[in-house]
Design a protein around this motif. Structure first.
Motif, short mmCIF file in Angstrom:
data_model
loop_
_atom_site.label_atom_id
_atom_site.label_comp_id
_atom_site.label_asym_id
_atom_site.label_seq_id
_atom_site.Cartn_x
_atom_site.Cartn_y
_atom_site.Cartn_z
N ALA A 57 56.38 -0.90 20.23
CA ALA A 57 55.67 0.36 20.00
C ALA A 57 54.19 0.10 19.75
O ALA A 57 53.31 0.81 20.27
CB ALA A 57 56.28 1.09 18.81
N TYR A 58 53.89 -0.94 18.96
CA TYR A 58 52.50 -1.28 18.65
C TYR A 58 51.76 -1.69 19.93
O TYR A 58 50.62 -1.25 20.17
CB TYR A 58 52.46 -2.42 17.64
CG TYR A 58 51.06 -2.82 17.21
CD1 TYR A 58 50.39 -2.11 16.21
CD2 TYR A 58 50.41 -3.91 17.79
CE1 TYR A 58 49.12 -2.47 15.82
CE2 TYR A 58 49.14 -4.27 17.40
CZ TYR A 58 48.50 -3.56 16.41
OH TYR A 58 47.23 -3.92 16.03
N LEU B 181 57.86 7.99 21.00
CA LEU B 181 57.15 8.78 19.98
C LEU B 181 56.94 7.99 18.68
O LEU B 181 56.10 8.37 17.85
CB LEU B 181 57.91 10.07 19.68
CG LEU B 181 57.74 11.19 20.72
CD1 LEU B 181 58.65 12.37 20.40
CD2 LEU B 181 56.28 11.64 20.78
N VAL B 182 57.66 6.89 18.50
CA VAL B 182 57.48 6.04 17.32
C VAL B 182 56.07 5.45 17.28
O VAL B 182 55.60 5.00 16.23
CB VAL B 182 58.51 4.90 17.28
CG1 VAL B 182 59.89 5.43 17.01
CG2 VAL B 182 58.48 4.10 18.60
N ALA B 183 55.38 5.46 18.43
CA ALA B 183 54.04 4.88 18.49
C ALA B 183 52.94 5.91 18.21
O ALA B 183 51.76 5.58 18.23
CB ALA B 183 53.81 4.26 19.87
N ASN B 184 53.32 7.15 17.90
CA ASN B 184 52.33 8.23 17.78
C ASN B 184 51.30 7.97 16.68
O ASN B 184 50.09 8.11 16.89
CB ASN B 184 53.04 9.56 17.52
CG ASN B 184 52.06 10.72 17.49
OD1 ASN B 184 51.33 10.96 18.44
ND2 ASN B 184 52.01 11.43 16.36
N ASP B 185 51.77 7.62 15.48
CA ASP B 185 50.84 7.37 14.36
C ASP B 185 49.86 6.24 14.69
O ASP B 185 48.68 6.30 14.33
CB ASP B 185 51.61 7.03 13.09
CG ASP B 185 52.37 8.21 12.52
OD1 ASP B 185 52.07 9.36 12.95
OD2 ASP B 185 53.26 8.01 11.68
N LEU B 186 50.37 5.22 15.38
CA LEU B 186 49.52 4.08 15.73
C LEU B 186 48.43 4.49 16.71
O LEU B 186 47.28 4.04 16.60
CB LEU B 186 50.38 2.96 16.33
CG LEU B 186 51.30 2.25 15.35
CD1 LEU B 186 52.31 1.39 16.10
CD2 LEU B 186 50.49 1.38 14.38
N ILE B 187 48.76 5.34 17.67
CA ILE B 187 47.76 5.80 18.64
C ILE B 187 46.67 6.61 17.94
O ILE B 187 45.48 6.46 18.23
CB ILE B 187 48.43 6.63 19.76
CG1 ILE B 187 49.30 5.71 20.63
CG2 ILE B 187 47.38 7.32 20.62
CD1 ILE B 187 50.10 6.45 21.66
N GLU B 188 47.09 7.47 17.01
CA GLU B 188 46.10 8.27 16.27
C GLU B 188 45.13 7.37 15.51
O GLU B 188 43.92 7.62 15.48
CB GLU B 188 46.81 9.22 15.31
CG GLU B 188 47.54 10.35 16.02
CD GLU B 188 48.21 11.32 15.06
OE1 GLU B 188 48.62 12.41 15.51
OE2 GLU B 188 48.30 11.00 13.85
N ILE B 189 45.64 6.32 14.91
CA ILE B 189 44.79 5.40 14.15
C ILE B 189 43.88 4.62 15.09
O ILE B 189 42.66 4.53 14.88
CB ILE B 189 45.64 4.43 13.30
CG1 ILE B 189 46.41 5.20 12.23
CG2 ILE B 189 44.77 3.35 12.66
CD1 ILE B 189 47.51 4.39 11.55
N LEU B 190 44.46 4.03 16.14
CA LEU B 190 43.70 3.17 17.04
C LEU B 190 42.68 3.94 17.88
O LEU B 190 41.73 3.35 18.40
CB LEU B 190 44.65 2.40 17.95
CG LEU B 190 45.54 1.36 17.26
CD1 LEU B 190 46.56 0.80 18.24
CD2 LEU B 190 44.71 0.23 16.66
N SER B 191 42.86 5.26 18.01
CA SER B 191 41.91 6.05 18.79
C SER B 191 40.51 6.01 18.17
O SER B 191 39.51 6.14 18.89
CB SER B 191 42.38 7.51 18.89
OG SER B 191 42.38 8.14 17.62
#
Length: 482
Positions: free
Chosen positions: A246-247, A322-332
């Motif tokens: 996911a990461y 969808l488990v990667a959603n929080d990571l995408i928001e942070i990395l954006s």
């Protein structure tokens, strides 16, 4: 003159990259639907080390060759032979290293995957000189055609193997097929370049002629590798394959907009500007203009990714990701600073200052590794991503301090002023974009793809409107602004 040549080269490179990434992204979206996060995690866990071994075989040869004005047939063939022996030794070393990975990751047998990956390392090493010859002659469209053809062929092979019971090995075959196809096509196309088609030669000693430049480039790549990949290694070790899958997918998704912009510019910078490296004032002006353009492009992309991360994941990869959603928001939040930073290394190379590139890279690696370990100590992947974002912003200031103070030897004030103008200009349209997205899309029952299309229309319309208004009322001189 040089400005036109630079932007013509960038335009060709950008066109090629767009075509390439459309094909790659389409293939990736299909792979994401037939392979699980766990399977992607296993490939990601070994791919991290593949990058390291490929870097060992490269040792900075490509940029060093581009930096040379005279490169005869004897040097070319001698160095090509060196890349073969390096690639062979490192490919064999990687296969035996895979037994260490069995122990390190505890429970995954990597030998079958490693046998395929070793092939990719050998041919990636062999391709250093043929691909460099195309870059040196600014044949970016030809490089794009090679990438597209290799990606399509890889897709056919992967899908064929998968539906014939290949399982995880079908996905692992992708880098091997890709590297083989790239090598043979690049070598064929290199026949009509100034360097010519590389052949095996006996004059291996010619590697000494570029070792000074390439050693610092290699040193930078070496420490940069650990700073950029330690997070994936540790996440795979302590959080499991599904989490690193996911990461890796979140990081990959964040990097694709960057690759479509920055990777089109970076290859064009060194071969064009190296020819005028004595005109420092011109190079500084071009640097600042490129940085402003990259920031201008990357800020709305960053905001768009943050606001639409969930819909993007569902449309491109399916709900299992969808488990990667929080990571995408942070990395954006990392997109703008990483976009600007991406060209800095090329300017160290243009000014023939690989030692300074190594020093700034060493400091950046220390900061990034420290941030990764702090995030890991908090036992949460989201914290790791957050601290890495912070590390990128810290590194931004130290890298540009070194570049302007010791490489350009000029004041950095003009650079920061240009970036600040871009940030201020982008504040209002992005604020309106966020407000409209929250009010129109949040709570609406549109499908994810409709949400993305509406959000894209709002963003493009706003940006276009503000550019037209700025020009009409003469708030800014767009030509000087960007």
């Amino acid at each position: 003159m040089i400005k036109n040549k630079l932007y013509n080269a960038i335009a060709k490179s950008f066109s090629g990259k767009i075509l390439t990434y459309i094909v790659q992204f389409t293939a990736l979206a299909i792979y994401a639907r037939i392979f699980s996060p766990q399977e992607f995690g296993i490939i990601a866990s070994i791919q991290v080390f593949v990058i390291f071994f490929q870097m060992l075989s490269n040792i900075g040869i490509g940029p060093a060759i581009i930096n040379e004005n005279n490169f005869d047939e004897g040097r070319r063939n001698g160095i090509f032979t060196v890349t073969f022996f390096l690639g062979l030794i490192i490919a064999i070393s990687f296969y035996y290293f895979s037994y260490v990975l069995n122990y390190f990751y505890d429970g995954v047998n990597y030998q079958a995957i490693a046998s395929l990956v070793s092939v990719s390392i050998l041919f990636s090493s062999l391709n250093i000189l043929p691909s460099t010859s195309l870059i040196k002659d600014e044949r970016f469209l030809q490089i794009a055609y090679v990438e597209i053809f290799s990606e399509v062929l890889c897709f056919i092979v992967v899908i064929s193997l998968y539906y014939n019971g290949g399982g995880l090995l079908s996905l692992a075959s992708r880098p091997a097929v890709q590297s083989i196809v790239r090598f043979f096509l690049c070598r064929f196309l290199s026949a009509k370049t100034t360097l010519g088609k590389a052949k095996f030669g006996r004059e291996l000693f010619h590697i000494k002629s570029i070792i000074g430049f390439s050693s610092y480039q290699f040193g930078f790549n070496f420490i940069n590798y650990f700073s950029r990949n330690l997070d994936s290694i540790l996440i795979a070790k302590y959080f499991g394959m599904a989490t690193v899958g996911a990461y890796d997918k979140a990081y990959q998704l964040m990097r694709y907009p960057l690759l479509m912009t920055t990777s089109a510019m970076v290859p064009a910078i060194q071969p064009v500007l190296t020819k005028v490296r004595n005109d420092k004032e011109r190079i500084v002006l071009e640097h600042n203009a490129l940085a402003a353009r990259l920031l201008f492009l990357s800020i709305p992309i960053s905001v768009f990714m943050f606001m639409n991360s969930e819909d993007i994941l569902v449309v491109l990869f399916g709900e299992q990701w969808l488990v990667a959603n929080d990571l995408i928001e942070i990395l954006s939040f990392m997109i703008p600073v990483q976009a600007v930073l991406s060209t800095s290394g090329a300017f160290f190379q243009v000014m023939n200052k690989p030692k300074l590139l190594f020093i700034s890279g060493f400091i950046a690696a220390f900061v990034t590794v420290s941030a990764t370990l702090v995030g890991l100590s908090l036992n949460n992947v989201n914290y790791i991503a957050t601290f890495i974002v912070v590390a990128f912003y810290m590194n931004f200031f130290q890298i540009y301090f070194v570049l302007f103070k010791y490489c350009f030897r000029t004041a950095i004030k003009g650079f920061y002023n240009k970036l600040l103008k871009v940030i201020l200009f982008m504040l209002l349209p992005n604020f309106i974009f966020v407000t409209l997205n929250l009010n129109i899309l949040r709570g609406a029952s549109f499908s994810p793809i409709i949400n993305i299309l509406i959000s894209t229309f709002i963003g493009v319309s706003l940006l276009g409107l503000f550019l037209v208004l700025a020009k009409k009322v003469k708030v800014i001189n767009l030509r000087n602004f960007l």
